[in-house]
Scaffold this motif. Structure first.
Motif: not given
Length: 262
Positions: A48-50, A248-252
């Motif tokens: 969601m952030t990315a 971090a994994a979800g962001f990438t």
């Protein structure tokens, strides 16, 4: 704006992710462990952030580029409007977050299960708006948002909706709710996404000049959910870095989808 078959498929993808996640109740037994909850909420927060940055805020500023050094204004104004909108909903809708015994919002006689489902539904509202406004921008043809970029956002949210579906259905099952009913509750919590997305597309067609504000509005609403709900949940209990790593994994993953498909 016309809801073409391609757009309809894009709007339904996040809902499908929620439904598939809710189906975990038929294959998994017992209560969801804290470790699994950290993985799910951390990953969802990262996605969601990315998505808020690359799929919403950056396109909003790009569309307002003709404002020169003031191109940030629609992004900032829309972002704060989204944050305040979710803050308002948070205070007027009775709901209960996962692993919390204290309901939020006004007092209500709703059941524990209903309040838990409302919490996830509240979470899903900005996601549906985000998908809807990106597809609306694509259909308007006045931005650099392509069909692939819109699909990337829809797919990213669908991926993070899988654990969300499990997060609503599994706790209900552990409290004695029947499998079919727990599955239905999870699916119902995600129904707000395609409905909200379709409504956003139809509304955006009437106010196309407001598109930068709408894009950043959705971003603000999603960031509110991440900070207010997901980050505390992924760090609840004894200290662990698992939630942070999954964030971090979800962001990438979302960043990769946006760049590769956009």
């Amino acid at each position: 704006m016309e809801l073409t078959p391609t757009v309809i498929k894009g709007l339904l993808l996040p809902f499908l992710g929620t439904a598939l996640g809710s189906a975990c109740v038929f294959f998994m037994r017992g209560r969801m462990s804290r470790r699994v909850q950290r993985i799910f909420t951390g990953f969802a927060g990262g996605v969601m952030t990315a998505a808020s940055i690359w799929s919403l805020l950056i396109p909003a500023m790009e569309q307002a580029a003709d404002m020169g050094k003031f191109s940030f204004v629609p992004a900032v104004a829309g972002f704060w409007a989204g944050v305040l909108f979710l803050l308002l909903l948070d205070n007027i809708i009775p709901h209960l977050h996962l692993d919390s015994d204290k309901p939020e919002g006004p007092e209500s006689k709703l059941s524990h299960s209903a309040k838990l489902m409302l919490a996830v539904t509240l979470h899903n509202i900005p996601e549906g708006m985000a998908v809807g406004v990106v597809y609306a921008a694509m259909l308007a043809g006045e931005t650099d948002i392509s069909a692939s970029a819109a699909l990337a956002l829809s797919l990213g949210i669908a991926i993070q909706n899988f654990p969300e579906g499990a997060v609503i259905s599994m706790p209900l099952r552990s409290r004695g709710t029947g499998r079919l009913r727990a599955f239905g509750a999870g699916v119902l919590s995600g129904a707000v996404e395609p409905l909200g997305a379709a409504a956003t597309i139809l509304a955006a067609g009437l106010i196309t000049p407001m598109m930068p504000y709408l894009l950043s509005f959705a971003a603000g609403a999603m960031i509110y959910v991440v900070v207010e709900e997901l980050v505390p949940e992924m760090n609840a209990g004894e200290h662990s870095n698992l939630g942070t790593l999954c964030f971090a994994a979800g962001f990438t993953v979302m960043l990769t989808l946006d760049v590769a498909l956009g």
